[in-house]
Design a protein around this motif. Structure first.
Motif, PDB file in Angstrom:
ATOM      1  N   THR A 170       1.524   0.284  -7.496  1.00 31.04           N
ATOM      2  CA  THR A 170       0.267   0.975  -7.245  1.00 31.04           C
ATOM      3  C   THR A 170       0.589   2.331  -6.648  1.00 31.04           C
ATOM      4  O   THR A 170       1.199   2.412  -5.569  1.00 31.04           O
ATOM      5  CB  THR A 170      -0.634   0.188  -6.283  1.00 31.04           C
ATOM      6  OG1 THR A 170      -0.927  -1.092  -6.844  1.00 31.04           O
ATOM      7  CG2 THR A 170      -1.945   0.937  -6.035  1.00 31.04           C
ATOM      8  N   ILE A 171       0.223   3.386  -7.354  1.00 29.40           N
ATOM      9  CA  ILE A 171       0.508   4.740  -6.888  1.00 29.40           C
ATOM     10  C   ILE A 171      -0.740   5.294  -6.212  1.00 29.40           C
ATOM     11  O   ILE A 171      -1.805   5.408  -6.827  1.00 29.40           O
ATOM     12  CB  ILE A 171       0.907   5.658  -8.064  1.00 29.40           C
ATOM     13  CG1 ILE A 171       2.123   5.089  -8.803  1.00 29.40           C
ATOM     14  CG2 ILE A 171       1.219   7.061  -7.545  1.00 29.40           C
ATOM     15  CD1 ILE A 171       2.494   5.866 -10.046  1.00 29.40           C
ATOM     16  N   VAL A 172      -0.618   5.619  -4.958  1.00 29.92           N
ATOM     17  CA  VAL A 172      -1.715   6.250  -4.218  1.00 29.92           C
ATOM     18  C   VAL A 172      -1.482   7.752  -4.256  1.00 29.92           C
ATOM     19  O   VAL A 172      -0.477   8.255  -3.725  1.00 29.92           O
ATOM     20  CB  VAL A 172      -1.773   5.750  -2.764  1.00 29.92           C
ATOM     21  CG1 VAL A 172      -2.919   6.438  -2.014  1.00 29.92           C
ATOM     22  CG2 VAL A 172      -1.937   4.237  -2.726  1.00 29.92           C
ATOM     23  N   SER A 173      -2.385   8.457  -4.894  1.00 32.98           N
ATOM     24  CA  SER A 173      -2.258   9.901  -5.045  1.00 32.98           C
ATOM     25  C   SER A 173      -2.624  10.592  -3.735  1.00 32.98           C
ATOM     26  O   SER A 173      -3.731  10.417  -3.215  1.00 32.98           O
ATOM     27  CB  SER A 173      -3.158  10.397  -6.179  1.00 32.98           C
ATOM     28  OG  SER A 173      -3.074  11.799  -6.316  1.00 32.98           O
ATOM     29  N   CYS A 239       3.827  -0.334  -3.309  1.00 32.38           N
ATOM     30  CA  CYS A 239       2.796   0.676  -3.069  1.00 32.38           C
ATOM     31  C   CYS A 239       3.520   2.003  -2.877  1.00 32.38           C
ATOM     32  O   CYS A 239       4.325   2.154  -1.949  1.00 32.38           O
ATOM     33  CB  CYS A 239       1.962   0.335  -1.836  1.00 32.38           C
ATOM     34  SG  CYS A 239       0.689   1.558  -1.456  1.00 32.38           S
ATOM     35  N   LEU A 240       3.256   2.948  -3.768  1.00 29.33           N
ATOM     36  CA  LEU A 240       3.941   4.235  -3.742  1.00 29.33           C
ATOM     37  C   LEU A 240       2.967   5.343  -3.369  1.00 29.33           C
ATOM     38  O   LEU A 240       1.999   5.604  -4.091  1.00 29.33           O
ATOM     39  CB  LEU A 240       4.560   4.526  -5.115  1.00 29.33           C
ATOM     40  CG  LEU A 240       5.108   5.936  -5.343  1.00 29.33           C
ATOM     41  CD1 LEU A 240       6.229   6.247  -4.356  1.00 29.33           C
ATOM     42  CD2 LEU A 240       5.593   6.085  -6.786  1.00 29.33           C
ATOM     43  N   LEU A 241       3.177   5.964  -2.228  1.00 31.18           N
ATOM     44  CA  LEU A 241       2.405   7.133  -1.834  1.00 31.18           C
ATOM     45  C   LEU A 241       3.117   8.354  -2.393  1.00 31.18           C
ATOM     46  O   LEU A 241       4.274   8.619  -2.042  1.00 31.18           O
ATOM     47  CB  LEU A 241       2.297   7.238  -0.313  1.00 31.18           C
ATOM     48  CG  LEU A 241       1.854   5.989   0.469  1.00 31.18           C
ATOM     49  CD1 LEU A 241       1.666   6.336   1.942  1.00 31.18           C
ATOM     50  CD2 LEU A 241       0.584   5.400  -0.117  1.00 31.18           C
ATOM     51  N   ALA A 242       2.435   9.080  -3.277  1.00 32.45           N
ATOM     52  CA  ALA A 242       3.084  10.205  -3.939  1.00 32.45           C
ATOM     53  C   ALA A 242       2.150  11.410  -3.972  1.00 32.45           C
ATOM     54  O   ALA A 242       0.946  11.272  -4.218  1.00 32.45           O
ATOM     55  CB  ALA A 242       3.486   9.822  -5.362  1.00 32.45           C
ATOM     56  N   VAL A 243       2.731  12.566  -3.745  1.00 37.13           N
ATOM     57  CA  VAL A 243       1.960  13.801  -3.819  1.00 37.13           C
ATOM     58  C   VAL A 243       1.484  14.004  -5.258  1.00 37.13           C
ATOM     59  O   VAL A 243       2.245  13.796  -6.213  1.00 37.13           O
ATOM     60  CB  VAL A 243       2.807  14.994  -3.343  1.00 37.13           C
ATOM     61  CG1 VAL A 243       2.004  16.298  -3.428  1.00 37.13           C
ATOM     62  CG2 VAL A 243       3.305  14.760  -1.929  1.00 37.13           C
ATOM     63  N   ALA A 244       0.231  14.409  -5.402  1.00 33.29           N
ATOM     64  CA  ALA A 244      -0.379  14.522  -6.724  1.00 33.29           C
ATOM     65  C   ALA A 244       0.429  15.404  -7.673  1.00 33.29           C
ATOM     66  O   ALA A 244       0.489  15.139  -8.884  1.00 33.29           O
ATOM     67  CB  ALA A 244      -1.808  15.048  -6.595  1.00 33.29           C
ATOM     68  N   ASP A 245       1.067  16.444  -7.135  1.00 34.67           N
ATOM     69  CA  ASP A 245       1.846  17.349  -7.978  1.00 34.67           C
ATOM     70  C   ASP A 245       3.019  16.641  -8.664  1.00 34.67           C
ATOM     71  O   ASP A 245       3.520  17.118  -9.686  1.00 34.67           O
ATOM     72  CB  ASP A 245       2.390  18.510  -7.140  1.00 34.67           C
ATOM     73  CG  ASP A 245       1.290  19.449  -6.664  1.00 34.67           C
ATOM     74  OD1 ASP A 245       0.156  19.333  -7.174  1.00 34.67           O
ATOM     75  OD2 ASP A 245       1.573  20.285  -5.779  1.00 34.67           O
TER      76      ASP A 245
END
Length: 268
Positions: A170-173, A239-245
């Motif tokens: 799950t990628i949290v933008s 759970c992956l917190l990733a910068v939208a860019d």
């Protein structure tokens, strides 16, 4: 001497050359006082056989005799030893890299003590392969090393199917700093999302700040898509917190793998 010592063959291609190689090594180690019986005992042949080999080695200038029980390896003998040793080293490297390296060997964690050659059952626990003595599981293998409980053990000769569910990602933008960064994220929602997963990974400074603001412990910092996908294929939910860019590059890699993923946003 009519054997491999002069025709370029290696010591492994001729029993006679192999014996001469061993005798020359023994002389080099013991010279000048050399006992034929000691050589015979060391390499496992008769004293008479050693005497016959020594006669050939002397006749072919690989060994000089300086009286009863006194022998010395000549320059020619040393050169032949060096050549044969180099050939042996290259052969061993070939076996190690090209032969043994082609044998599929994996690594598992021993659940209890395992002996070399013992049959084991395989399970996936917390994303890590585990081996247990016996063949009770759906997937089995054979240990190629011994290991105590909790230590790594080499395994090969796999049989059966290792049954476990693939994990998901799950990628949290997270907005980049120009769009508010971690301040524009619902930290409580992110914390709740992360609690439903086995691992928390972050990619980007804004993602790190979001994890800190949500009071979360980071399992994988500087996360790459390959690392996250590997965890998921080992049965872990990430759970992956990733910068939208960075999303495009992350999702392209994940899309080419086996891990299922989704992207969510929790605006503050």
């Amino acid at each position: 001497m009519t054997d491999g010592a002069h025709d370029g063959t290696t010591v492994l291609q001729s029993k006679r050359s192999a014996t001469q190689y061993q005798i020359l090594i023994e002389i080099a180690e013991r010279q000048p006082a050399v006992s034929q019986q000691e050589i015979a005992d060391s390499i496992g042949i008769t004293s008479q056989a050693v005497s016959n080999y020594l006669q050939d080695l002397v006749e072919n200038d690989f060994v000089q005799k300086h009286g009863r029980g006194r022998y010395e390896v000549t320059k020619e003998g040393v050169d032949w030893l060096i050549t044969q040793t180099t050939d042996l080293r290259e052969f061993v490297d070939h076996v190690s890299d090209d032969v043994i390296g082609e044998v599929e060997i994996e690594t598992a964690i021993a659940t209890t003590a395992i002996e070399d050659g013992q049959a084991v059952s395989l399970t996936m626990r917390d994303g890590v392969l585990h081996a247990t003595p016996g063949e009770a599981g759906t997937a089995t293998a054979v240990a190629v090393s011994a290991a105590e409980a909790g230590r790594d053990v080499g395994i090969t000769d796999f049989d059966g199917v290792l049954e476990y569910d693939l994990g998901t990602v799950t990628i949290v933008s997270i907005p980049p700093i120009r769009d508010g960064g971690s301040s524009d994220v619902d930290h409580a929602a992110v914390a709740a999302e992360a609690s439903d997963h086995d691992l928390l990974a972050v990619s980007g400074t804004e993602a790190v700040a979001t994890a800190h603001a949500a009071d979360l412990d980071i399992d994988i910092q500087f996360a790459t898509a390959a690392a996250v996908a590997e965890a998921a294929t080992k049965g872990l939910d990430v759970c992956l917190l990733a910068v939208a860019d960075d999303l495009a590059g992350l999702t392209d890699t994940l899309r080419n793998g086996d891990a299922a993923f989704e992207i969510v946003e929790y605006d503050g």
